[in-house]
Design a protein around this motif. Sequence first.
Motif, PDB file in Angstrom:
ATOM      1  N   HIS A   1       0.853  -1.191   0.000  1.00 61.78           N
ATOM      2  CA  HIS A   1       0.000   0.000   0.000  1.00 61.78           C
ATOM      3  C   HIS A   1       0.890   1.243   0.000  1.00 61.78           C
ATOM      4  O   HIS A   1       0.522   2.267   0.571  1.00 61.78           O
ATOM      5  N   SER A   2       2.074   1.111  -0.650  1.00 62.92           N
ATOM      6  CA  SER A   2       3.102   2.144  -0.724  1.00 62.92           C
ATOM      7  C   SER A   2       3.907   2.199   0.580  1.00 62.92           C
ATOM      8  O   SER A   2       3.636   1.444   1.525  1.00 62.92           O
ATOM      9  N   PHE A   3       4.876   3.089   0.649  1.00 67.39           N
ATOM     10  CA  PHE A   3       5.689   3.233   1.857  1.00 67.39           C
ATOM     11  C   PHE A   3       5.046   4.173   2.864  1.00 67.39           C
ATOM     12  O   PHE A   3       4.995   3.897   4.056  1.00 67.39           O
ATOM     13  N   SER A   4       4.537   5.326   2.388  1.00 68.57           N
ATOM     14  CA  SER A   4       4.008   6.317   3.337  1.00 68.57           C
ATOM     15  C   SER A   4       2.668   6.893   2.889  1.00 68.57           C
ATOM     16  O   SER A   4       2.316   8.005   3.249  1.00 68.57           O
ATOM     17  N   HIS A   5       1.922   6.106   2.101  1.00 66.56           N
ATOM     18  CA  HIS A   5       0.572   6.480   1.676  1.00 66.56           C
ATOM     19  C   HIS A   5       0.569   7.696   0.748  1.00 66.56           C
ATOM     20  O   HIS A   5      -0.359   8.518   0.753  1.00 66.56           O
ATOM     21  N   VAL A   6       1.567   7.795  -0.097  1.00 68.20           N
ATOM     22  CA  VAL A   6       1.604   8.830  -1.127  1.00 68.20           C
ATOM     23  C   VAL A   6       0.541   8.533  -2.180  1.00 68.20           C
ATOM     24  O   VAL A   6       0.315   7.378  -2.544  1.00 68.20           O
ATOM     25  N   LEU A   7      -0.119   9.580  -2.677  1.00 74.00           N
ATOM     26  CA  LEU A   7      -1.144   9.420  -3.699  1.00 74.00           C
ATOM     27  C   LEU A   7      -0.485   9.366  -5.073  1.00 74.00           C
ATOM     28  O   LEU A   7       0.028  10.359  -5.579  1.00 74.00           O
ATOM     29  N   PHE A   8      -0.505   8.186  -5.683  1.00 70.02           N
ATOM     30  CA  PHE A   8       0.225   7.977  -6.932  1.00 70.02           C
ATOM     31  C   PHE A   8      -0.371   8.767  -8.094  1.00 70.02           C
ATOM     32  O   PHE A   8       0.327   9.060  -9.061  1.00 70.02           O
ATOM     33  N   GLY A   9      -1.642   9.102  -8.028  1.00 70.20           N
ATOM     34  CA  GLY A   9      -2.267   9.839  -9.116  1.00 70.20           C
ATOM     35  C   GLY A   9      -2.211  11.346  -8.950  1.00 70.20           C
ATOM     36  O   GLY A   9      -2.665  12.086  -9.833  1.00 70.20           O
ATOM     37  N   ALA A  10      -1.655  11.833  -7.849  1.00 71.74           N
ATOM     38  CA  ALA A  10      -1.600  13.269  -7.598  1.00 71.74           C
ATOM     39  C   ALA A  10      -0.562  13.932  -8.507  1.00 71.74           C
ATOM     40  O   ALA A  10       0.493  13.349  -8.782  1.00 71.74           O
ATOM     41  N   PRO A  11      -0.813  15.157  -8.962  1.00 72.51           N
ATOM     42  CA  PRO A  11       0.161  15.865  -9.812  1.00 72.51           C
ATOM     43  C   PRO A  11       1.521  16.022  -9.145  1.00 72.51           C
ATOM     44  O   PRO A  11       2.555  16.071  -9.827  1.00 72.51           O
TER      45      PRO A  11
END
Length: 316
Positions: A110-120
Amino acid sequence: MGSVVCSLDAELGWGFHDLEPLPAERVEAGRRGWSVMLDLFEEFEIPATWAVVGHLMLEDCDGVHDDHPAPEGWFDRERTDWWDRPDLRFGRDLVDDLLQSDVDHEFASHSFSHVLFGAPSTDRELAVAELERSLDLADQWGQHVDSFIYPRNDVGHRDVLAEFGLSAYRGTSPTYDGVRGLFDSTVRDQPMLVEPTVDEYGLVNVPASMFLFGFEGPARTVAESIWQDPMVLQAKRGIDEAVQNDGLFHMWLHPNNLTHPRDDRRMRAILEYLAQRRAETDLRVETIADVARRVHAPQGVDGGTVAADGGTMGDD
């Protein structure tokens, strides 16, 4: 043969650390919900895909992460408000409980630190760092990762998943949550099944059918006082559709959605019904990785799936 998948976004405080104000009740419910769900899955022998935020696997950190290309201020809460809350930042005990379970759960990222992959603001460098760190930590725990669940279902950088050898992800739901979803599935008789597909990167997209906590607040309280829990009824319908139409029903939740005993009762009722239907029919309970392997399985000349021994497993 019908199939049901259950996936969970296991994140503790990382699901909220960038939000203001914080949903305090859910922040505090993460550990409780994690343990309740593990117990329920064991009771009904239901395997699930657990997508774990990588930071939870750390033993300690400085809260700075200088070598991580996160946006400015991304780890501020870890260094300030939550500096004395290791229970929200780390979860090695819970990860160990998951890995020690008698049920063969899938361990996903679920990623390393909950970064939003679709965010600009999430460029390729950050997506690579998030996934690489998460997979490295999983490897330290002896876990091979096949599947990825995007934080807040914000899909992006699928090429990075493919580059790191992942095989599948949970795609966005083609159906609605909440009142709209309940109306569509019950009144308009819209199907709740989803179709896994292979994208241009060779990844299997296993879309969600239903968020199990999409009908909350006063509306839920009123509905339960005069009827049954609408989410239980909707989930049962999805399970039945999978049986009747040989399709896939994919339900998901966060452990932190279980904030009260009535939430536990919701999940118990759904999993009990799933176990019952599995016992009565040829229904499969799968993980996201199971679905991906099935989709990618080579086909025999008669359309049956080629078995590991070279034989063909057709429909009997």
